[in-house]
Design an enzyme around this catalytic site. Structure first.
Site, PDB file in Angstrom:
ATOM      1  N   GLU A 185      -7.482 -10.368  -6.481  1.00  0.00           N
ATOM      2  CA  GLU A 185      -8.648  -9.484  -6.659  1.00  0.00           C
ATOM      3  C   GLU A 185      -8.889  -9.194  -8.136  1.00  0.00           C
ATOM      4  OE1 GLU A 185      -8.749  -6.345  -3.217  1.00  0.00           O
ATOM      5  OE2 GLU A 185      -6.715  -7.017  -3.551  1.00  0.00           O
TER       6      GLU A 185
ATOM      7  N   SER B 151       0.850  -1.183   0.000  1.00  0.00           N
ATOM      8  CA  SER B 151       0.000   0.000   0.000  1.00  0.00           C
ATOM      9  C   SER B 151       0.889   1.237   0.000  1.00  0.00           C
ATOM     10  CB  SER B 151      -0.885  -0.013   1.246  1.00  0.00           C
ATOM     11  OG  SER B 151      -1.300   1.309   1.557  1.00  0.00           O
TER      12      SER B 151
END
Ligand code: ARG
Length: 460
Positions: free
Chosen positions: A291, A278
């Protein structure tokens, strides 16, 4: 006025807007290789029936070989006034051979040509995707011997249900991908039929030999009705439906492993090289690849209604609408191929967090069904056994303990058929060991499944 292949009857040049609007070269250049193969087979067939001399055929085949090389090297510029890949190849041929090149399109039209190209393309993709699916099955099967001692909770409604060997999960994915492979092979039966020589829609008065061009292109059969052939895109819908199920299976697996990778589950560590960080939270390791596998499945699934909507209500035979089939087809193929390619190293490289799994394996009454089945073996009717165990679970919840922590007296107070051998079925390890029915998640049935898979994939 640009010399269009179909320009004979026109008084005005095509409007530039129309050229931009109708072109497909910007996406169908991808069919160049199969287009040239189809044309070479067509030329050989024309020579076999005497519509081309052997010398003309040789010139055409050779010139097509050199056009193939130029296309591969990016040396053949795209010109939107030439519309599509078929016209690009043909006009390059005519540039080289003049009148001999003008003979190639004898006894065919772009309508059967594009269908031939698409069938050759889909056939090759089926082979490629089948190999990728097999590779993914191999990744699951190859890691199974090392994972054979690991027991995990299995879920329904995402609630802990019964324990199984984790390899039972791995082989469950293998089954799904096996059905996907079988579906592709079934679809191939209807893909692998030659449309070539159906011409525009009605066939031809020329003495062509459709069986010969079919044989040269290694099709299994020849389509029986030229009107049907010219309008048929069923094989694309079917292929996309098969791809959609692959995408659905990949997406379900991705979702499951996203959960397993979370701190809450803590079942699995994904390889560092296949996770991302992140930009703001330094501690994060995110399963972005999984994802995206889940996310990209949407485009593949959407392709099915897209093509159904495209063909719905078209009168026979060919209509230009059909040119739009390629966009969804190519995108779906690329998406599924990319997902399968990246899934394999993730499956091979993921590490089970055995300690973390083990530390909570006695939570959630995974042995409740095993206890119920123990009572059934002791002669208690199933429904009564179910109710009894329900009562025992409620008692455990009151006492904040596990079924295995209850005393024999507490157990017998609810059901007098309980003997002291009951402790041989309580606890997760015992519960999983007791699973023995064919296809179940216990040790022996799973070992049997694993052996079958190792044989099927030539690993043993
Ligand atoms: N580019 C067209 C397609 O992809 C090829 C067939 C064109 N046929 C025609 N009659 N205009 O469908």
């Amino acid at each position: 006025m640009a010399a269009k292949a179909w320009g004979g009857r026109f008084q005005q040049p095509t409007d530039e807007l129309v050229e931009k609007f109708t072109e497909s070269i910007s996406f169908d250049s991808r069919l160049a290789e199969v287009d040239i193969r189809g044309s070479q087979a067509h030329a050989r067939m024309l020579a076999a029936v005497g519509l081309l001399s052997d010398e003309e055929c040789r010139q055409i085949v050779d010139a097509l070989d050199s056009i193939r090389r130029e296309l591969a090297d990016g040396k053949l510029p795209q010109r939107i006034e030439l519309e599509d890949i078929h016209m690009h190849v043909e006009s390059a041929l005519i540039e080289r051979l003049g009148d001999v090149g003008r003979k190639l399109h004898t006894g065919r039209s772009r309508n059967d040509q594009v269908s031939t190209d698409l069938r050759l393309f889909v056939r090759a993709q089926i082979e490629k995707i089948d190999a990728l699916l097999e590779g993914l099955q191999l990744a699951f099967v190859e890691r199974s011997p090392a994972d054979l001692d690991v027991v995990v909770p299995a879920y329904t409604h995402l609630q802990r249900a019964q324990p199984v060997l984790v390899v039972h999960y791995w082989l469950a994915y293998c089954e799904k991908f096996q059905r996907d492979r079988e579906r592709l092979q079934d679809c191939l039966k209807r893909v692998n039929i030659s449309p070539l020589g159906s011409a525009a829609l009605a066939g031809t008065s020329l003495p062509i030999d459709r069986h010969e061009s079919s044989r040269l292109l290694e099709f299994c059969e020849v389509t029986a009705n030229s009107l049907d052939t010219s309008s048929d895109r069923d094989f694309i819908v079917e292929f996309l439906a098969a791809l959609s199920l692959i995408a659905a299976h990949l997406s379900g697996w991705a979702e499951e492993w996203i959960l397993w990778f979370s701190t809450e589950f803590g079942f699995l560590k994904l390889p560092d090289a296949f996770t991302t960080g992140s930009s703001i939270m330094p501690q994060k390791r995110n399963p972005d690849v999984l994802e995206l596998i889940r996310g990209k499945s949407a485009r593949v699934m959407a392709a099915v209604p897209q093509i159904l909507t495209l063909i719905k209500g078209l009168p026979m035979a060919y209509n230009r609408d059909l040119q739009e089939d390629k966009l969804a087809l190519f995108d779906s193929v690329d998406t599924v191929v990319a997902c399968l390619e990246i899934a394999r190293p993730i499956v091979a490289g993921a590490e089970l967090q055995t300690e973390s799994i083990q530390s909570r394996l006695e939570e959630g009454f995974l042995d409740a069904t095993a206890l119920m089945e123990y009572l059934i073996k002791q002669g208690v009717p199933m429904r009564s056994a179910h109710e009894t165990v329900g009562g025992l679970v409620a008692l455990c919840e009151q006492k904040d303990c596990r079924l295995a922590d209850l005393t024999l007296e507490e157990l017998r107070a609810k059901c007098e058929q309980v003997d002291d051998d009951v402790f041989g079925v309580l606890g997760t390890k015992n519960a999983v060991a007791a699973l023995c029915s064919y296809g179940s998640g216990g040790r022996e049935p799973v070992q049997h499944q694993l052996k079958t898979w190792q044989e099927r994939l030539n690993l043993s």
